[in-house]
Design a protein around this motif. Structure first.
Motif, PDB file in Angstrom:
ATOM      1  N   ASN A  52       0.749  -0.891   0.265  1.00  0.00           N
ATOM      2  CA  ASN A  52       0.037  -0.644  -0.088  1.00  0.00           C
ATOM      3  C   ASN A  52       0.855   1.578  -0.393  1.00  0.00           C
ATOM      4  OD1 ASN A  52      -3.225   1.233  -0.130  1.00  0.00           O
ATOM      5  ND2 ASN A  52      -2.733   1.237   2.431  1.00  0.00           N
ATOM      6  N   HIS A  53       1.915   1.057  -1.149  1.00  0.00           N
ATOM      7  CA  HIS A  53       2.932   2.091  -0.907  1.00  0.00           C
ATOM      8  C   HIS A  53       3.240   3.103  -2.304  1.00  0.00           C
ATOM      9  CE1 HIS A  53       5.568   4.583   1.370  1.00  0.00           C
ATOM     10  NE2 HIS A  53       6.138   4.755  -0.069  1.00  0.00           N
ATOM     11  N   PHE A  54       2.348   2.348  -3.476  1.00  0.00           N
ATOM     12  CA  PHE A  54       2.547   3.019  -4.576  1.00  0.00           C
ATOM     13  C   PHE A  54       2.023   4.228  -5.242  1.00  0.00           C
ATOM     14  CE2 PHE A  54       0.542   3.264  -8.963  1.00  0.00           C
ATOM     15  CZ  PHE A  54       1.509   2.847  -9.277  1.00  0.00           C
ATOM     16  N   PRO A  55       2.794   5.122  -5.396  1.00  0.00           N
ATOM     17  CA  PRO A  55       3.001   6.379  -5.804  1.00  0.00           C
ATOM     18  C   PRO A  55       1.870   7.280  -6.134  1.00  0.00           C
ATOM     19  CG  PRO A  55       4.552   5.761  -6.872  1.00  0.00           C
ATOM     20  CD  PRO A  55       4.534   4.752  -5.895  1.00  0.00           C
ATOM     21  N   GLY A  56       1.267   6.398  -7.503  1.00  0.00           N
ATOM     22  CA  GLY A  56       0.063   7.151  -8.634  1.00  0.00           C
ATOM     23  C   GLY A  56       1.032   7.572  -9.243  1.00  0.00           C
ATOM     24  N   TRP A  57      -0.069   8.409  -9.647  1.00  0.00           N
ATOM     25  CA  TRP A  57       0.662   9.163 -10.955  1.00  0.00           C
ATOM     26  C   TRP A  57       2.080   9.729 -11.219  1.00  0.00           C
ATOM     27  CZ3 TRP A  57       0.779  13.490 -11.578  1.00  0.00           C
ATOM     28  CH2 TRP A  57       1.169  14.846 -10.467  1.00  0.00           C
ATOM     29  N   VAL A  58       1.945  10.491 -10.128  1.00  0.00           N
ATOM     30  CA  VAL A  58       3.236  10.949 -10.256  1.00  0.00           C
ATOM     31  C   VAL A  58       4.627   9.428 -10.962  1.00  0.00           C
ATOM     32  CG1 VAL A  58       4.082  10.235  -7.531  1.00  0.00           C
ATOM     33  CG2 VAL A  58       4.683  12.484  -8.426  1.00  0.00           C
ATOM     34  N   LEU A  59       4.425   8.828 -11.043  1.00  0.00           N
ATOM     35  CA  LEU A  59       5.082   7.837 -11.089  1.00  0.00           C
ATOM     36  C   LEU A  59       5.696   8.081 -13.216  1.00  0.00           C
ATOM     37  CD1 LEU A  59       7.020   4.871  -9.640  1.00  0.00           C
ATOM     38  CD2 LEU A  59       5.240   3.708 -11.272  1.00  0.00           C
ATOM     39  N   LEU A  60       4.752   8.573 -12.667  1.00  0.00           N
ATOM     40  CA  LEU A  60       5.063   8.796 -14.690  1.00  0.00           C
ATOM     41  C   LEU A  60       5.952   9.753 -15.036  1.00  0.00           C
ATOM     42  CD1 LEU A  60       1.525   9.106 -15.992  1.00  0.00           C
ATOM     43  CD2 LEU A  60       2.909   7.159 -17.012  1.00  0.00           C
TER      44      LEU A  60
END
Length: 266
Positions: free
Chosen positions: A139-147
């Protein structure tokens, strides 16, 4: 010159893509589980660091009390570092490793670094995919910022390609370059905040490394995106883009001056 190179590479796009596919197939050739082995390497690396540093060593990051913070920090630095060194070292050895092929060359030599780059990029993306699954699981996925990794990746590729081709040209004449690069990379690794945070260093050392080591800003940007889910400051990485462009231009200029001598020397 740049336009001619791009036109030539585009006209050989099917050769490049076919070569990348063949290299990836060779990685899995003769194995029962094929591509699973390629995915198991980053998976084992992630799990080993998570288990050792969190459960056995209890490593923590200041201002990051989460259980897996240090493992995320470590993997976020190691994955791009390993990718950078793979592209760099393979390009340095590119001419020597393909000597027989280059003597009978019926294709542009500069397709070779592109094949190496694309192959290693596929491996990196698969490793990043496995790491992303780990981030989702905890539960630590950074989301769209990973792009935001995409521009970092491009800058890193330019640096690795530029330095690799430049040194690869001279490696043909001075084989000590290839032998010494592994030693240089060991020092470079420990001069880059991957297993430690830069704030543990004296302020003078922090400024020195940030000024003269282009990988510091890039690795810290990866760690900020993945660990904190924040965009890195543009001012901190803009100089790496300039360095990448300079490295590519220097590499192409060196290659064009030495290309005929390189084939004779091999």
């Amino acid at each position: 010159m740049r336009r001619n190179i791009l036109q030539t590479l585009f006209s050989f796009r099917y050769f490049i893509l076919g070569s990348v596919k063949r290299e990836l197939q060779i990685q899995c050739h003769g194995s029962l589980f094929g591509i699973v082995w390629v995915l198991l390497n980053p998976l084992s690396l992630t799990l080993v660091y998570a288990l050792i540093f969190n459960n056995l060593m209890g490593a923590k990051l200041i201002n990051h009390p989460e259980k897996f913070a240090y493992s995320i920090y470590l993997c976020a630095g190691l994955l791009p570092w390993n990718y950078f060194t793979s592209v760099l070292t393979r390009n340095i050895n590119m001419f020597v490793d393909n000597a027989n092929l280059l003597k009978k060359s019926v294709f542009p030599i500069l397709t070779l670094p592109i094949i190496i780059l694309l192959t290693e990029t596929v491996n990196f993306l698969m490793a990043l995919g496995v790491f992303s699954l780990f981030l989702i699981a905890i539960n630590h996925f950074p989301g769209w910022v990973l792009l935001a990794i995409i521009p970092l990746l491009i800058m890193q590729q330019m640096l690795a390609l530029g330095i690799g081709i430049f040194l690869g040209c001279f490696h043909v004449f001075f084989r000590d370059i290839g032998k010494s690069i592994s030693i240089i990379l060991q020092f470079w690794f420990w001069l880059t905040p991957i297993v430690y945070v830069s704030t543990i260093l004296p302020e003078v050392a922090q400024k020195f490394l940030a000024t003269f080591n282009p990988m510091v800003s890039l690795i810290q940007a990866y760690q900020q995106i993945i660990l904190e889910g924040k965009l890195p400051p543009l001012a901190g990485i803009s100089s790496e883009l300039v360095l990448g462009i300079i490295a590519i231009m220097l590499a192409l200029t060196t290659y064009h001056k030495l290309s005929s001598d390189i084939v004779d020397e091999l």
